[in-house]
Design a protein around this motif. Structure first.
Motif, PDB file in Angstrom:
ATOM      1  N   TYR A 197       0.808  -1.209   0.000  1.00  0.00           N
ATOM      2  CA  TYR A 197       0.000   0.000   0.000  1.00  0.00           C
ATOM      3  C   TYR A 197       0.850   1.271   0.000  1.00  0.00           C
ATOM      4  O   TYR A 197       0.321   2.363  -0.061  1.00  0.00           O
ATOM      5  CB  TYR A 197      -0.915   0.020   1.234  1.00  0.00           C
ATOM      6  CG  TYR A 197      -1.887  -1.128   1.287  1.00  0.00           C
ATOM      7  CD1 TYR A 197      -2.779  -1.342   0.257  1.00  0.00           C
ATOM      8  CD2 TYR A 197      -1.891  -2.000   2.358  1.00  0.00           C
ATOM      9  CE1 TYR A 197      -3.664  -2.392   0.284  1.00  0.00           C
ATOM     10  CE2 TYR A 197      -2.778  -3.058   2.405  1.00  0.00           C
ATOM     11  CZ  TYR A 197      -3.662  -3.246   1.367  1.00  0.00           C
ATOM     12  OH  TYR A 197      -4.540  -4.299   1.411  1.00  0.00           O
ATOM     13  N   ILE A 198       2.173   1.117   0.100  1.00  0.00           N
ATOM     14  CA  ILE A 198       3.030   2.293   0.154  1.00  0.00           C
ATOM     15  C   ILE A 198       3.695   2.490  -1.206  1.00  0.00           C
ATOM     16  O   ILE A 198       4.396   1.613  -1.705  1.00  0.00           O
ATOM     17  CB  ILE A 198       4.102   2.140   1.255  1.00  0.00           C
ATOM     18  CG1 ILE A 198       3.436   1.904   2.603  1.00  0.00           C
ATOM     19  CG2 ILE A 198       5.012   3.352   1.305  1.00  0.00           C
ATOM     20  CD1 ILE A 198       2.485   2.995   3.036  1.00  0.00           C
ATOM     21  N   PHE A 199       3.470   3.631  -1.812  1.00  0.00           N
ATOM     22  CA  PHE A 199       4.000   3.864  -3.147  1.00  0.00           C
ATOM     23  C   PHE A 199       5.514   4.019  -3.110  1.00  0.00           C
ATOM     24  O   PHE A 199       6.086   4.639  -2.231  1.00  0.00           O
ATOM     25  CB  PHE A 199       3.393   5.123  -3.762  1.00  0.00           C
ATOM     26  CG  PHE A 199       3.957   5.432  -5.124  1.00  0.00           C
ATOM     27  CD1 PHE A 199       3.555   4.678  -6.204  1.00  0.00           C
ATOM     28  CD2 PHE A 199       4.899   6.416  -5.293  1.00  0.00           C
ATOM     29  CE1 PHE A 199       4.078   4.933  -7.461  1.00  0.00           C
ATOM     30  CE2 PHE A 199       5.420   6.674  -6.537  1.00  0.00           C
ATOM     31  CZ  PHE A 199       5.015   5.929  -7.632  1.00  0.00           C
ATOM     32  N   HIS A 200       6.151   3.441  -4.092  1.00  0.00           N
ATOM     33  CA  HIS A 200       7.586   3.540  -4.277  1.00  0.00           C
ATOM     34  C   HIS A 200       7.817   3.656  -5.780  1.00  0.00           C
ATOM     35  O   HIS A 200       7.089   3.045  -6.570  1.00  0.00           O
ATOM     36  CB  HIS A 200       8.282   2.286  -3.712  1.00  0.00           C
ATOM     37  CG  HIS A 200       9.772   2.375  -3.750  1.00  0.00           C
ATOM     38  ND1 HIS A 200      10.500   1.988  -4.851  1.00  0.00           N
ATOM     39  CD2 HIS A 200      10.670   2.802  -2.831  1.00  0.00           C
ATOM     40  CE1 HIS A 200      11.792   2.169  -4.607  1.00  0.00           C
ATOM     41  NE2 HIS A 200      11.913   2.669  -3.402  1.00  0.00           N
ATOM     42  N   ILE A 205      -6.838  -5.253  -5.164  1.00  0.00           N
ATOM     43  CA  ILE A 205      -7.218  -3.927  -5.641  1.00  0.00           C
ATOM     44  C   ILE A 205      -6.020  -2.991  -5.485  1.00  0.00           C
ATOM     45  O   ILE A 205      -5.507  -2.817  -4.377  1.00  0.00           O
ATOM     46  CB  ILE A 205      -8.430  -3.382  -4.860  1.00  0.00           C
ATOM     47  CG1 ILE A 205      -9.661  -4.253  -5.126  1.00  0.00           C
ATOM     48  CG2 ILE A 205      -8.710  -1.924  -5.235  1.00  0.00           C
ATOM     49  CD1 ILE A 205     -10.854  -3.919  -4.255  1.00  0.00           C
ATOM     50  N   PRO A 206      -5.520  -2.405  -6.565  1.00  0.00           N
ATOM     51  CA  PRO A 206      -4.341  -1.536  -6.457  1.00  0.00           C
ATOM     52  C   PRO A 206      -4.660  -0.226  -5.740  1.00  0.00           C
ATOM     53  O   PRO A 206      -5.675   0.421  -6.036  1.00  0.00           O
ATOM     54  CB  PRO A 206      -3.947  -1.291  -7.910  1.00  0.00           C
ATOM     55  CG  PRO A 206      -5.197  -1.499  -8.695  1.00  0.00           C
ATOM     56  CD  PRO A 206      -5.999  -2.536  -7.957  1.00  0.00           C
ATOM     57  N   LEU A 223     -15.783  -5.386 -11.680  1.00  0.00           N
ATOM     58  CA  LEU A 223     -14.998  -4.272 -12.209  1.00  0.00           C
ATOM     59  C   LEU A 223     -13.573  -4.291 -11.655  1.00  0.00           C
ATOM     60  O   LEU A 223     -13.295  -4.906 -10.625  1.00  0.00           O
ATOM     61  CB  LEU A 223     -15.676  -2.943 -11.867  1.00  0.00           C
ATOM     62  CG  LEU A 223     -17.101  -2.756 -12.381  1.00  0.00           C
ATOM     63  CD1 LEU A 223     -17.627  -1.382 -11.977  1.00  0.00           C
ATOM     64  CD2 LEU A 223     -17.177  -2.939 -13.882  1.00  0.00           C
ATOM     65  N   LYS A 224     -12.697  -3.577 -12.349  1.00  0.00           N
ATOM     66  CA  LYS A 224     -11.297  -3.455 -11.928  1.00  0.00           C
ATOM     67  C   LYS A 224     -11.025  -1.998 -11.559  1.00  0.00           C
ATOM     68  O   LYS A 224     -10.736  -1.169 -12.430  1.00  0.00           O
ATOM     69  CB  LYS A 224     -10.357  -3.935 -13.032  1.00  0.00           C
ATOM     70  CG  LYS A 224     -10.501  -5.419 -13.368  1.00  0.00           C
ATOM     71  CD  LYS A 224      -9.468  -5.870 -14.359  1.00  0.00           C
ATOM     72  CE  LYS A 224      -9.668  -7.343 -14.704  1.00  0.00           C
ATOM     73  NZ  LYS A 224      -9.591  -8.215 -13.518  1.00  0.00           N
ATOM     74  N   PRO A 225     -11.117  -1.688 -10.247  1.00  0.00           N
ATOM     75  CA  PRO A 225     -10.897  -0.307  -9.806  1.00  0.00           C
ATOM     76  C   PRO A 225      -9.435  -0.047  -9.407  1.00  0.00           C
ATOM     77  O   PRO A 225      -8.657  -0.986  -9.203  1.00  0.00           O
ATOM     78  CB  PRO A 225     -11.805  -0.201  -8.585  1.00  0.00           C
ATOM     79  CG  PRO A 225     -11.758  -1.591  -7.993  1.00  0.00           C
ATOM     80  CD  PRO A 225     -11.598  -2.546  -9.157  1.00  0.00           C
ATOM     81  N   VAL A 226      -9.102   1.225  -9.293  1.00  0.00           N
ATOM     82  CA  VAL A 226      -7.839   1.651  -8.704  1.00  0.00           C
ATOM     83  C   VAL A 226      -8.163   2.767  -7.720  1.00  0.00           C
ATOM     84  O   VAL A 226      -9.117   3.529  -7.915  1.00  0.00           O
ATOM     85  CB  VAL A 226      -6.844   2.148  -9.780  1.00  0.00           C
ATOM     86  CG1 VAL A 226      -7.357   3.404 -10.481  1.00  0.00           C
ATOM     87  CG2 VAL A 226      -5.463   2.421  -9.163  1.00  0.00           C
ATOM     88  N   ILE A 227      -7.389   2.852  -6.639  1.00  0.00           N
ATOM     89  CA  ILE A 227      -7.567   3.903  -5.638  1.00  0.00           C
ATOM     90  C   ILE A 227      -6.321   4.771  -5.611  1.00  0.00           C
ATOM     91  O   ILE A 227      -5.201   4.261  -5.500  1.00  0.00           O
ATOM     92  CB  ILE A 227      -7.816   3.308  -4.237  1.00  0.00           C
ATOM     93  CG1 ILE A 227      -9.089   2.460  -4.231  1.00  0.00           C
ATOM     94  CG2 ILE A 227      -7.913   4.418  -3.187  1.00  0.00           C
ATOM     95  CD1 ILE A 227      -9.321   1.705  -2.928  1.00  0.00           C
ATOM     96  N   PHE A 228      -6.516   6.096  -5.691  1.00  0.00           N
ATOM     97  CA  PHE A 228      -5.426   7.054  -5.572  1.00  0.00           C
ATOM     98  C   PHE A 228      -5.604   7.846  -4.276  1.00  0.00           C
ATOM     99  O   PHE A 228      -6.674   8.400  -4.014  1.00  0.00           O
ATOM    100  CB  PHE A 228      -5.401   8.019  -6.762  1.00  0.00           C
ATOM    101  CG  PHE A 228      -5.043   7.354  -8.068  1.00  0.00           C
ATOM    102  CD1 PHE A 228      -3.936   6.530  -8.173  1.00  0.00           C
ATOM    103  CD2 PHE A 228      -5.821   7.574  -9.201  1.00  0.00           C
ATOM    104  CE1 PHE A 228      -3.603   5.919  -9.373  1.00  0.00           C
ATOM    105  CE2 PHE A 228      -5.501   6.976 -10.414  1.00  0.00           C
ATOM    106  CZ  PHE A 228      -4.384   6.146 -10.501  1.00  0.00           C
ATOM    107  N   ASP A 252       3.600  -0.971 -11.927  1.00  0.00           N
ATOM    108  CA  ASP A 252       2.305  -1.594 -11.650  1.00  0.00           C
ATOM    109  C   ASP A 252       1.134  -0.722 -12.076  1.00  0.00           C
ATOM    110  O   ASP A 252      -0.009  -1.186 -12.112  1.00  0.00           O
ATOM    111  CB  ASP A 252       2.177  -1.911 -10.158  1.00  0.00           C
ATOM    112  CG  ASP A 252       3.228  -2.904  -9.685  1.00  0.00           C
ATOM    113  OD1 ASP A 252       3.595  -3.773 -10.493  1.00  0.00           O
ATOM    114  OD2 ASP A 252       3.661  -2.803  -8.524  1.00  0.00           O
ATOM    115  N   LEU A 253       1.390   0.545 -12.377  1.00  0.00           N
ATOM    116  CA  LEU A 253       0.315   1.461 -12.757  1.00  0.00           C
ATOM    117  C   LEU A 253      -0.089   1.224 -14.208  1.00  0.00           C
ATOM    118  O   LEU A 253       0.740   1.262 -15.120  1.00  0.00           O
ATOM    119  CB  LEU A 253       0.761   2.911 -12.576  1.00  0.00           C
ATOM    120  CG  LEU A 253      -0.265   3.981 -12.950  1.00  0.00           C
ATOM    121  CD1 LEU A 253      -1.418   3.962 -11.960  1.00  0.00           C
ATOM    122  CD2 LEU A 253       0.393   5.357 -12.980  1.00  0.00           C
TER     123      LEU A 253
END
Length: 467
Positions: free
Chosen positions: A4-7, A161-162, A41-46, A13-14
């Motif tokens: 869950y921590i962006f690097h 879920i990304p 559905l295939k969601p993404v969370i920002f 992966d985006l």
């Protein structure tokens, strides 16, 4: 490293395209993502902040719902109509009735939805403005916010879920009347365009947004806030830039019981008063019905010369509220071996204070408050040593105003026209609470309308694909 921590290495992966984009990782956003995923559905969370969870992590009291199996197990018979009436009256009868009708009639389904996914809320308490115990809580009486976010994140992890943090959505992209994606700025990276026919705004309110508060309620600028620093109204700006209407923007809730003698303002939950605590002024006396609406309790505290008060409780009440252990661990709780000792540490009149507690306990035994008409949260007296107090005062807590939406969570223009592909739920959406939100309704809103947003996104895409 947590997924869950962006690097920067995760940039690979985006994807450039998703079925739907969710902006915000609080309870609303996580629930919407899970509901959408369950519908295929295939969601993404920002999430723009380093930490996930938003203001939801700060929620402490519980989740309101009526006509639940949990209530029946506690021998509580409740109705949607009573839930509606309490919330409508508590909101000054200024609530959007259509939103409120959907909210009160779908809360029990939201409790069931969580329960079926292993997120169980078997305990009950009562919050201010309610006339029935309908505030559902975890079995160990832990604060509901952190409990809910932890479990929702586990479910998102299991569903793959990304979720990207340090991901600041700066613009909603439109093609004529329809949404087709967003611009995202990643920490240390240039702007990236991500495509989707659906965007769900779940960014929370603007309780930490001084510029917006200054615009609509400059009289509140002197208050501190309980909100996490990311609650700056981003969703309102994103929506407004594509034509969304705004409603109720002057309606900002001040929470009456916030400990703010430290560098951080800590909300002291209504649940403590719901379990039997009382409010005491500097003269050692009660001065209000402690479980009136937040609007009225705030007004009562602000009438005091010092504009501060003490939440007073005993060990019996403390045993019901797990969050107090945390407040104690960081030095917010005043201790007293007996009532005189507590009065000494509070710097209030011992004689007034002990007399106040004696009278209160007598009223509890008769379940009748002759002084201020309190009728709830009187199930136990204050008579079990040791005794405790927390110094509190009002602070900005919740913003009732936000994007104009309908009960399908569609974002509307000021002329009530839906913006195709744009949805919003949670605190970013305005109208549900009227001029005053009741405790326990915010978490309920995140689950009820988070689910609805996921469902509406699915229906919208079905129609779009069938054209």
């Amino acid at each position: 490293m947590s997924k869950y921590i962006f690097h920067p290495n995760q940039f690979k992966d985006l994807r450039h395209d998703y079925d739907l984009i969710i902006v915000g990782s609080g309870s609303t956003g996580l629930v919407a993502a899970l509901q959408a995923h369950e519908l295929g559905l295939k969601p993404v969370i920002f999430e723009k902040m380093p930490k996930l969870g938003g203001n939801s992590t700060c929620a402490s009291s519980g989740m309101n719902a009526a006509e639940t199996d949990v209530q029946l197990r506690h021998h509580i018979v409740d109705t949607y109509e009573d839930f509606y009436r309490d919330t409508y009256i508590g909101g000054g009868k200024e609530n959007n009735r259509d939103l409120l009708q959907y909210f009160t009639s779908h809360a029990a389904l939201a409790i069931d939805w969580l329960d079926q996914r292993g997120i169980k809320l078997p305990n009950l308490t009562i919050s201010g403005g309610m006339h029935m115990p309908r505030t559902h809580r975890p079995g160990n009486n832990a604060p509901i916010g952190a409990f809910l976010i932890k479990n929702l994140l586990k479910l998102c992890d299991q569903a793959s879920i990304p979720i990207f943090n340090h991901a600041h959505v700066t613009r909603i992209l439109t093609n004529g009347p329809r949404v087709f994606g967003v611009t995202v700025n990643f920490k240390g990276q240039k702007d990236v365009h991500v495509n989707s026919n659906v965007v769900i705004l779940a960014t929370g309110g603007f309780g930490a947004g001084k510029s917006i508060i200054k615009k609509y309620r400059p009289d509140l600028l002197h208050y501190r806030t309980t909100n996490q620093p990311g609650a700056t109204g981003d969703g309102l700006k994103l929506g407004a830039n594509v034509g969304a209407g705004l409603v109720d923007m002057t309606k900002i809730q001040i929470h009456p019981t916030v400990q703010q003698d430290t560098s951080h303002a800590y909300l002291i939950p209504e649940a403590i008063r719901g379990e039997g605590a009382i409010l005491i002024n500097q003269q050692g006396q009660r001065f209000t019905n402690e479980l009136d609406t937040r609007l009225k309790v705030t007004a009562a505290i602000n009438k005091l010369p010092e504009k501060k008060a003490y939440v007073v409780f005993d060990q019996g009440i403390r045993n019901q509220i797990k969050a107090i252990d945390f407040y104690d661990s960081i030095g917010l709780v005043i201790h007293g071996t007996d009532l005189n000792d507590l009065a000494h540490h509070m710097n209030v009149s011992p004689s007034n204070f002990t007399s106040t507690i004696k009278v209160w306990n007598q009223m509890v035994s008769k379940h009748k408050d002759n002084q201020f008409g309190r009728t709830t949260g009187m199930s136990r007296p204050i008579n079990q040593t040791p005794y405790y107090a927390i110094h509190v005062g009002p602070a900005v807590h919740y913003t009732m105003g936000g994007l104009k939406v309908n009960r399908f969570t569609q974002v509307l223009t000021s002329a009530d026209k839906p913006i195709a592909g744009l949805f919003a739920a949670g605190e970013v959406a305005g109208g549900l609470h009227g001029n005053n939100r009741l405790g326990g309704n915010s978490i309920a809103e995140t689950v009820i309308f988070g689910r609805k947003a996921g469902q509406s996104a699915f229906q919208y895409l079905q129609k779009l694909n069938n054209k």
